[in-house]
Design an enzyme around this catalytic site. Structure first.
Site: not given
Length: 801
Positions: A194, A268, A302, A399
């Site tokens: 996906k 992750e 990331c 973040e």
């Protein structure tokens, strides 16, 4: 229009657009509308459509299908139908398929690069020169693993986990596909992918490529849509493993959604990576490193180095140099080969960046941006440097996922490490210094899965990448990443014990106040073992232990939340010193423990007869426990790292590190052997343990107390909390200072542990009720246990002038 003489005077770059005709033709060939890829063919979607928008100007590239639950189900069934044939295909044949995919990507490299930049907004230079070559590299590398999988000693007794559901993000659409699909196919798994709703086009082109190179139907399947599609895939009962890259918040939802399902999981997740600059670093190199760390891919990375930690002596000079470099960065259309930064992927992400920067500024940060203006058409945000940032502030902890970097200062290496670890994440870090001794001292101290020395954002298929703490667990790349898609072959046919059968096996002890026997019949009063000494239970509560005939043979502590808390605190104090010992020293202590067990073997075997009802099985359990201690004493200084063959001028060190404090819910069966089979590999690798022995026969654990005391095991390295599982396991699973947890229990207990442990996203290894024969080496010892006892940190160290 700029003439030649003006260009020589100003030395300004003119636009250099990459041609998009081939992409336009491909899109037109599909009428700019796509369905799903299921069973090797296009399937029209029935759930409506949504647009794929180009970030550089907001125009519509294509219309994509929103998958329905029925379409997700169809894709999973296609993958399941193909899975056994793909798994049983000869390794060489699988290797040739992966090689064909790599060559197909290389042949279509320009198409993929242009399509990626148009769909994602990243500069064409990054797509063309970094992403697409690395995609091909991953398929080539894993073609090699497919070829070698049966000859690699670590892997030869393993097989693919089955059908894998993979959910990937929008920041590296094609690269994330390669990171996940290549090892899954190499391992013998089939895939349902996906892609992110914002960036699905390169994945759709890859789906076509699988047909062009002859990949068997159903091995790769793709469904598009928003988060509801990902949720349907994750929750589908036909999925054996979920691999997810994305935010920690969504990772936590996935962890809860899969609890008790038996699905394997690799995550992750987010990061807030430190970029540590010491006072001897080459500042010009540091500045270019910052460009690579935070303004590469518009900061939508990331592992972006979003927290600069600079030595206070050089911080002012570094700030001046950064501002000068930021003035020279170029931002514009993603197909312009002269730009350094492209567009943010979507308006919602652009608004998030703006909001977080505004919040940081309101908290006292000084926000600096270059004098030039970002393009008005499209979704652009300029490079941003924030100073006067407090370590606990929003910009230091949250973040941003954009081109925003904060800068803080430190005075000593110890303070730098403390600041670097002052985050809930643990994905990556950069360390900048000319002193290699300092670099290799600091790198292991930073809690992160990857550390780059004097470089940043280097990736390769040969080196594992992944995080710790709330950055998730599991690795992608290298043999570490391949293992995520493998399981021991025996698991396919393993029996599953339900909660009722487990309860009967354990013969759960009764609370003393419910026992019918008088206290005079109970002649033993053991305690917990916490911090290297026997301790009374917090609530002064006890329970009766019976043998298999029903006779009461002992009274043991009934632990509670406070006993677990005390054990975890003892483990926290002991673990750093234990991990700092040499592997040889840990091996000696395990040998010594085995030696002392041998001296008391007859006594302990005699006590185990209360569990086995016979002398020979009890004697054999003690003998096998002795062998197991020797096994992990032998492994303690041999389960070491690797030097990965990454194609750069550097050494990439794969360093196994202990998880930290690990909880153990020991199996009900084989009360001594099962407990030692879990504790021994963990302490051999430098972890400290808080173990809950089988309540059915906790006396087996009690016999370890004196062995631990007399074998030089430091206090706090092994802690044993006795009691009822339903009372002591929940506080252990939910404790945020516990870094990992192993549970060999019935499915209900494992499911509860998986739900309770989401707070700090601790790494889990649960049996899901699968029955192990603890006396069988294939089930009860070996590389599987050692792999679960460590996390691999990859340290990249460049060399040369």
């Amino acid at each position: 229009m700029t003439n030649v003489s003006d260009a020589f005077e100003t030395m300004d770059y003119g636009p250099a657009p990459e041609a998009s005709e081939r992409v336009d033709a491909w899109l037109a060939g599909h009428d700019r509308a796509f369905g799903h890829w299921i069973g090797g063919r296009w399937v029209e979607g029935n759930g409506g459509r949504f647009p794929a928008l180009r970030p550089s100007d907001g125009s519509t590239l294509a219309q994509l299908a929103q998958a329905t639950p029925a379409e997700v189900d169809r894709a999973v069934k296609a993958a399941r139908e193909a899975q056994s044939r793909w798994r049983d295909l000869a390794p060489h044949r699988r290797a040739r398929h992966l090689y064909a995919l790599a060559r197909g990507i290389q042949r279509n490299a320009r198409l993929f690069a242009v399509l990626e930049s148009m769909d994602n907004g990243k500069p064409i230079r990054e797509s063309r020169d970094l992403d697409v070559p690395l995609v091909a590299r991953h398929f080539l590398h894993h073609a090699g693993w497919a070829q070698l999988i049966d000859s690699e000693p670590e892997l030869r007794d393993m097989e693919g986990v089955g059908v894998v559901g993979q959910v990937i993000p929008w920041n590296f659409p094609l690269l994330m596909l390669a990171w996940k699909v290549a090892p899954a196919l190499a391992a013998g798994c089939t895939v349902v992918l996906k892609p992110a709703e914002h960036t699905s086009l390169t994945a759709l082109r890859f789906a076509e490529l699988t047909r062009e190179v002859g990949l068997p139907d159903g091995v790769f399947n793709l469904v598009t849509g928003d988060g509801r599609v990902g949720a349907a895939l994750v929750e589908h009962e036909g999925i054996d493993k979920v691999a997810f890259t994305g935010s920690t918040e969504v990772g936590r939802i996935i962890r809860e959604a899969t609890a008790g399902s038996g699905k394997r999981l690799s995550l992750e997740l987010g990061g807030k990576s430190p970029f540590v600059v010491f006072d001897d670093a080459d500042l010009d190199s540091v500045v270019e490193g910052v460009v690579d760390a935070i303004w590469f891919n518009q900061g939508e990375v990331c592992c972006a180095g979003s927290r600069i930690l600079a030595h206070e002596g050089i911080a002012p000079r570094l700030i001046d140099k950064l501002r000068a470099r930021m003035e020279r960065l170029r931002m514009g259309d993603s197909l312009d080969k002269t730009v350094d930064m492209g567009a943010i992927v979507a308006p919602v992400q652009l608004e998030r960046i703006r909001s977080l920067v505004a919040q940081g500024e309101a908290e006292g940060a000084t926000v600096w941006q270059p004098s030039w203006a970002a393009p008005e058409e499209g979704w652009f945000y300029p490079p941003t440097l924030c100073t006067d940032v407090a370590p606990a502030s929003t910009l230091a902890q949250v973040e941003v996922f954009g081109p925003v970097v904060s800068l803080m200062t430190f005075r000593t290496p110890a303070e730098a490490v403390e600041l670097a670890n002052d985050t809930r994440y643990g994905l990556a870090a950069s360390v900048w210094t000319e002193n290699v001794n300092l670099a290799l001292d600091v790198a292991p101290a930073i809690r992160a899965g990857t550390v780059w020395v004097n470089c940043s954002n280097l990736f390769d298929a040969a080196a594992g990448f992944g995080g710790t703490r709330e950055s998730g667990y599991g690795r992608e790349g290298g043999i570490e990443g391949l293992r995520e898609y493998l399981r021991p072959r025996w698991e396919r046919h393993a029996a599953v014990r339900d909660a009722e059968s487990e309860a009967a096996l354990m013969a759960t002890p009764e609370p003393v106040d419910a026992a019918a026997e008088s206290r005079s019949a109970i002649d033993r009063t053991p305690k917990h073992y916490i911090g290297g000494r026997q301790t009374r239970p917090d609530a002064e509560a006890s329970m009766v232990v019976r043998d298999r005939t029903g006779a009461a043979i002992a009274e043991v502590p009934r632990g509670n939340r406070k006993d677990v808390r005390n054990a975890v605190e003892a483990a926290l104090r002991a673990q750093p010193g234990w991990a700092a010992r040499t592997a040889h020293n840990r091996a000696q202590i395990l040998y010594y423990l085995a030696e002392n067990l041998a001296l008391r073997a007859d006594e302990i075997a005699s006590r185990l007869q209360g569990w086995h009802r016979a002398a020979e099985p009890a004697r054999q359990e003690v003998e096998t426990t002795l062998e197991r201690l020797f096994t992990y004493a032998a492994w303690a200084d041999k389960w070491d790292g690797r030097v990965h063959g990454t194609p750069f001028r550097n050494v990439t060190l794969a360093m196994p590190e202990p998880l930290g404090v690990v909880g153990v819910v020991a199996p009900a069966e084989a009360p001594l052997l099962g407990l030692v089979s879990c504790v021994a590999p963990l302490i051999a690798m430098g972890n400290a343990v808080v173990a809950v022995p089988s309540p059915g026969f906790p006396l087996a654990a009690v016999d370890l107390y004196q062995l631990l005391d007399t074998s030089d095991v430091p206090g706090g390295v092994v802690n044993l909390v006795l009691g009822l599982r339903e009372e002591v396991v929940p506080p252990l699973a939910s404790h945020d200072a516990v870094d990992g947890l192993w549970a060999f229990a019935d499915p209900n207990t494992c499911a509860e542990i998986e739900r309770l442990s989401v707070g700090n996203m601790k790494r889990l290894w649960t049996s899901g009720g699968r029955v192990r024969n603890w006396g069988d080496r294939a089930h009860g010892e070996g590389p599987e246990f050692l792999h679960e006892a460590v996390q691999v940190k990859n340290v990249w160290v460049p060399y040369g002038e």
